[in-house]
Design a protein around this motif. Structure first.
Motif: not given
Length: 238
Positions: A1-12, A24-26, A206-210
């Motif tokens: 199972x793979x969970x990929x999460x959108x990030x905008x920054x290194x901190x994300x 991560x999808x940057x 994406x949004x669900x991670x925030x």
């Protein structure tokens, strides 16, 4: 199972991994659907986390039909990404009539010959989807297809995603056909029934991670952890 999460920054990215992200999808500019981020931060992003990172290569929001000038810039960005090392690519290109633009795609994958590619949700605008899957299966570098099943959100496209998963499993035109990465509109509230309906094993959020489900808010590791627990529970129940 793979969970990929959108990030905008290194901190994300750090927060996403703390919550349980496998990849991560940057991207930048989430309200446009995502565009190429500031590649001057690529080395910093790569050093921030140990999990795989795929970088959006998209010049603008809107149509997935690109001019030659835009494609030239995309090829240049892919070469920059490859030069950093340890990063892969997310991109997608269509013809005006809604087919996968194989000529443009070949140019992009050739610009990053050592890279793996996700074909992003341009796929959902392809006609028909099963034909687009067949076309993409020809390219060994295209390892993933991000899709909502042609619907606005993945839960609405669950039946189509289930069929794409079935077709992907039997598409043997190459040793490893593209894997279906289900995304768009998936949350902790709707993930269980979605998994029951599709048996998807690769999930993109994406949004669900925030915080508050707001795409512009800070990443909340606890939200990702909750989604991780749901995924693990689904595996254990099968």
């Amino acid at each position: 199972m793979l969970l990929e999460v959108i990030a905008y920054t290194p901190e994300d990215a750090v927060l996403a991994v703390q919550g349980g992200a496998d990849r991560i999808e940057w991207i930048a500019d989430p309200l446009s659907g995502g565009v190429t981020p500031d590649l001057s931060q690529a080395a910093q992003m790569r050093s921030a986390v140990q999990v795989p990172i795929r970088v959006m290569v998209r010049t603008r929001g809107g149509s997935f039909v690109y001019t030659e000038d835009e494609l030239r810039g995309m090829r240049r960005d892919i070469r920059r990404i490859q030069a950093v090392g340890g990063l892969d690519v997310v991109t997608g290109v269509l013809t005006p009539d809604g087919a996968v633009d194989t000529s443009a795609l070949e140019e992009l994958v050739n610009a990053g010959q050592r890279l793996a590619f996700t074909f992003h949700r341009a796929f959902d605008e392809a006609k028909p989807l099963h034909r687009a899957l067949e076309v993409l299966s020809v390219y060994p570098q295209v390892t993933d297809i991000l899709t909502s099943g042609g619907a606005k959100a993945a839960p609405k496209g669950a039946s189509v995603i289930a069929e794409l998963l079935r077709r992907s499993a039997i598409t043997e035109s190459k040793p490893a056909p593209p894997r279906i990465l289900a995304g768009a509109g998936l949350t902790a509230d709707n993930l269980r029934p979605f998994l029951d309906a599709t048996h998807a094993r690769r999930i993109h959020i994406g949004s669900a991670a925030r915080f508050g489900g707001n795409p512009l808010a800070r990443i909340d590791p606890q939200r990702i952890s909750e989604i991780r627990r749901i995924l693990q529970s689904h595996i254990e129940q099968r």
